[in-house]
Design an enzyme around this catalytic site. Sequence first.
Site, PDB file in Angstrom:
ATOM      1  N   ASP A  92     -21.833  78.510 108.369  1.00 43.58           N
ATOM      2  CA  ASP A  92     -20.820  78.357 107.334  1.00 43.58           C
ATOM      3  C   ASP A  92     -21.391  77.485 106.212  1.00 43.58           C
ATOM      4  O   ASP A  92     -21.949  76.408 106.474  1.00 43.58           O
ATOM      5  CB  ASP A  92     -19.580  77.690 107.956  1.00 43.58           C
ATOM      6  CG  ASP A  92     -18.382  77.684 107.033  1.00 43.58           C
ATOM      7  OD1 ASP A  92     -18.576  77.698 105.801  1.00 43.58           O
ATOM      8  OD2 ASP A  92     -17.254  77.645 107.538  1.00 43.58           O
ATOM      9  N   PHE A  93     -21.256  77.937 104.954  1.00 39.81           N
ATOM     10  CA  PHE A  93     -21.763  77.160 103.828  1.00 39.81           C
ATOM     11  C   PHE A  93     -21.046  75.810 103.681  1.00 39.81           C
ATOM     12  O   PHE A  93     -21.553  74.902 103.037  1.00 39.81           O
ATOM     13  CB  PHE A  93     -21.611  77.943 102.529  1.00 39.81           C
ATOM     14  CG  PHE A  93     -22.361  79.247 102.501  1.00 39.81           C
ATOM     15  CD1 PHE A  93     -23.540  79.405 103.212  1.00 39.81           C
ATOM     16  CD2 PHE A  93     -21.874  80.318 101.772  1.00 39.81           C
ATOM     17  CE1 PHE A  93     -24.230  80.608 103.195  1.00 39.81           C
ATOM     18  CE2 PHE A  93     -22.555  81.522 101.741  1.00 39.81           C
ATOM     19  CZ  PHE A  93     -23.732  81.677 102.458  1.00 39.81           C
ATOM     20  N   LYS A 155     -24.626  86.445  88.295  1.00 42.05           N
ATOM     21  CA  LYS A 155     -23.387  86.432  87.532  1.00 42.05           C
ATOM     22  C   LYS A 155     -22.230  86.760  88.471  1.00 42.05           C
ATOM     23  O   LYS A 155     -22.471  87.351  89.545  1.00 42.05           O
ATOM     24  CB  LYS A 155     -23.450  87.417  86.372  1.00 42.05           C
ATOM     25  CG  LYS A 155     -23.295  88.896  86.760  1.00 42.05           C
ATOM     26  CD  LYS A 155     -23.219  89.746  85.538  1.00 42.05           C
ATOM     27  CE  LYS A 155     -22.980  91.202  85.879  1.00 42.05           C
ATOM     28  NZ  LYS A 155     -21.634  91.528  86.314  1.00 42.05           N
ATOM     29  N   HIS A 185     -29.841  91.219  85.796  1.00 42.01           N
ATOM     30  CA  HIS A 185     -30.811  92.236  86.216  1.00 42.01           C
ATOM     31  C   HIS A 185     -31.170  93.204  85.099  1.00 42.01           C
ATOM     32  O   HIS A 185     -32.229  93.831  85.124  1.00 42.01           O
ATOM     33  CB  HIS A 185     -30.301  92.983  87.450  1.00 42.01           C
ATOM     34  CG  HIS A 185     -29.211  93.973  87.169  1.00 42.01           C
ATOM     35  ND1 HIS A 185     -27.882  93.625  87.137  1.00 42.01           N
ATOM     36  CD2 HIS A 185     -29.260  95.301  86.907  1.00 42.01           C
ATOM     37  CE1 HIS A 185     -27.147  94.690  86.872  1.00 42.01           C
ATOM     38  NE2 HIS A 185     -27.954  95.721  86.731  1.00 42.01           N
ATOM     39  N   LYS A 189     -35.216  95.323  83.575  1.00 41.36           N
ATOM     40  CA  LYS A 189     -35.488  96.751  83.433  1.00 41.36           C
ATOM     41  C   LYS A 189     -36.694  96.973  82.518  1.00 41.36           C
ATOM     42  O   LYS A 189     -36.826  96.319  81.484  1.00 41.36           O
ATOM     43  CB  LYS A 189     -34.261  97.493  82.904  1.00 41.36           C
ATOM     44  CG  LYS A 189     -33.094  97.532  83.891  1.00 41.36           C
ATOM     45  CD  LYS A 189     -31.915  98.272  83.312  1.00 41.36           C
ATOM     46  CE  LYS A 189     -30.747  98.325  84.296  1.00 41.36           C
ATOM     47  NZ  LYS A 189     -31.050  99.138  85.486  1.00 41.36           N
ATOM     48  N   GLU A 223     -20.703 103.703  82.423  1.00 46.78           N
ATOM     49  CA  GLU A 223     -20.774 103.826  83.879  1.00 46.78           C
ATOM     50  C   GLU A 223     -19.894 104.982  84.335  1.00 46.78           C
ATOM     51  O   GLU A 223     -18.710 105.050  83.973  1.00 46.78           O
ATOM     52  CB  GLU A 223     -20.328 102.534  84.551  1.00 46.78           C
ATOM     53  CG  GLU A 223     -21.223 101.341  84.255  1.00 46.78           C
ATOM     54  CD  GLU A 223     -20.789 100.108  85.013  1.00 46.78           C
ATOM     55  OE1 GLU A 223     -21.346  99.870  86.095  1.00 46.78           O
ATOM     56  OE2 GLU A 223     -19.895  99.391  84.530  1.00 46.78           O
ATOM     57  N   ASP A 242     -17.332  91.136  82.792  1.00 49.45           N
ATOM     58  CA  ASP A 242     -18.286  91.717  83.727  1.00 49.45           C
ATOM     59  C   ASP A 242     -19.528  92.261  83.037  1.00 49.45           C
ATOM     60  O   ASP A 242     -20.621  92.219  83.605  1.00 49.45           O
ATOM     61  CB  ASP A 242     -17.607  92.853  84.509  1.00 49.45           C
ATOM     62  CG  ASP A 242     -18.475  93.403  85.624  1.00 49.45           C
ATOM     63  OD1 ASP A 242     -18.967  92.587  86.435  1.00 49.45           O
ATOM     64  OD2 ASP A 242     -18.661  94.627  85.697  1.00 49.45           O
ATOM     65  N   HIS A 247     -24.588  91.314  80.028  1.00 48.09           N
ATOM     66  CA  HIS A 247     -25.511  92.423  79.823  1.00 48.09           C
ATOM     67  C   HIS A 247     -25.624  92.842  78.353  1.00 48.09           C
ATOM     68  O   HIS A 247     -26.714  92.906  77.790  1.00 48.09           O
ATOM     69  CB  HIS A 247     -25.079  93.645  80.642  1.00 48.09           C
ATOM     70  CG  HIS A 247     -25.090  93.421  82.116  1.00 48.09           C
ATOM     71  ND1 HIS A 247     -25.957  92.557  82.737  1.00 48.09           N
ATOM     72  CD2 HIS A 247     -24.343  93.976  83.105  1.00 48.09           C
ATOM     73  CE1 HIS A 247     -25.744  92.588  84.046  1.00 48.09           C
ATOM     74  NE2 HIS A 247     -24.773  93.431  84.286  1.00 48.09           N
TER      75      HIS A 247
END
Length: 497
Positions: A92-93, A155, A185, A189, A223, A242, A247
């Site tokens: 457990d953290f 994120k 991420h 790319k 998306e 998000d 991004h």
Amino acid sequence: MVPNSKVPASIVIFGAGGDLTRRKLIPALFNLYVEGYLPPLFRIFCVDYVQQELNLFRESLRTGITEFSRNGAPSADKWTDFSERIDYISGDFLQRTTFLALKQGISGFEKSVRKRGTRLFYFAISPRFIETVAHGLYTDQLANRDNADRLVIEKPFGTDLASAKTLNKYLLARFTEKQLYRIDHYLGKETVQNIMAFRFANYVFEPLWNKKYIDHIQISVAEKVSVGSRGGYYDGAGALRDMVQNHLLQLLCIVAMECPGAYEAEVIRNAKTKVIRDIRPMKSAQVSRQVVRGQYKGYRQEAHVSSASTTETFIAAKIFIDNARWKGVPFFLRTGKSLEKQSTVIIVQFKDSPHKIFRDDIVPNRLIISIQPELEISLLFESKVPGLQMKLQPVEMDFTYNESYSTRPIPEAYEALLLDVLKGDATLFMRADQVEAAWKAVMPILDSWKKQARNGLHAYVPGSWGPAAAKTLLHPHSSDWILLPETLARAAPAPLK
């Protein structure tokens, strides 16, 4: 550059039982190992609260590599050697015993190789555990060397400007900025990294990269997938938090930044941060004119989504950068879920030719940078059609990775980013001030929506290109959003004037 082969590495993944580890992190680390980019001496410590038998956990990771790695199933000998370096710690953290067990494991490894090495701590965890895990690392001095120990944080980094500042303050009270790698991420790319090379290593384009020659720029991240099983997280975030705050603004930075004085991490991060700080703040009255938000029909029936949700699954925005290079040039940003196709495209639309000597010279030059799925850069220009008459037609000049680098494998984004962390190269990672500047840029939109939760929320059909209002946002610069490169020569809509 490969990490120092004489320095051992302890790679720790918190939240190792999740999809990110199985789908991205372990496949990336395995590919780095196979291709000789990991140091000869390394150990991977996977930490999660779920009790798991080590061999079953390793087998789950192997099937993840088979399913998600760009190289497919691992060879038996490579996997055997790699998997024997993977340990699993259940804990457990919230309990100190978890961190003491981890410390014992790392210390045992470093004693066996007789050297204190690099320690990489990857936070593949829910944002609510970031401070908890950071506290454990700090309390038990697991990351107490700023030149060797690095924390990689996924994120979302905060949910607004205030929470991002609070989190930065908490982490920077315990670790130095050079230890913190806030990962996006998208920046790993291959095509995104190539934008800087394209701009600053090819002088033919850089003199045109300004308000004198460019009419507008579109950055579109579409998306095809719906929210799916992520409803619990997404309904509290939405497309702006998000995707746009991280991004899309990061793509904007690379496209709009000034040429850095050197290819060095801090110089490049300074240039990116300046772009975000130069974004023109929106007043409340401007948000409704410059931002379109939508929600796909059926979103409120998704699992873990409120039946009265006003969370946006689509956003399109027109923003301006008030500096000498870009003043007056609109940047159109668009992203959404449940759209027609999966596509990430940057369009640089040049101004129309001032010399109209041909009647059918109607399509201005256009540069198309396709990040996914095509991995392509195209230049649209006018050409004479073969024949006895002077007739023009738009054609494309293409560069594709598959054709130009057919014998060189294209690494996944996480491979590039994990390797940079091991090397201590923060070029592709966000700094504290950049994160806060990005939140500051989107706060007027969030504040306006908070006051008018339901006003201006457009419904759109799943599988479409989002609300029709997003097209009107482009007026008078274009009649529509530019889509995939292969459609450009056929459609090539002229901008509205």
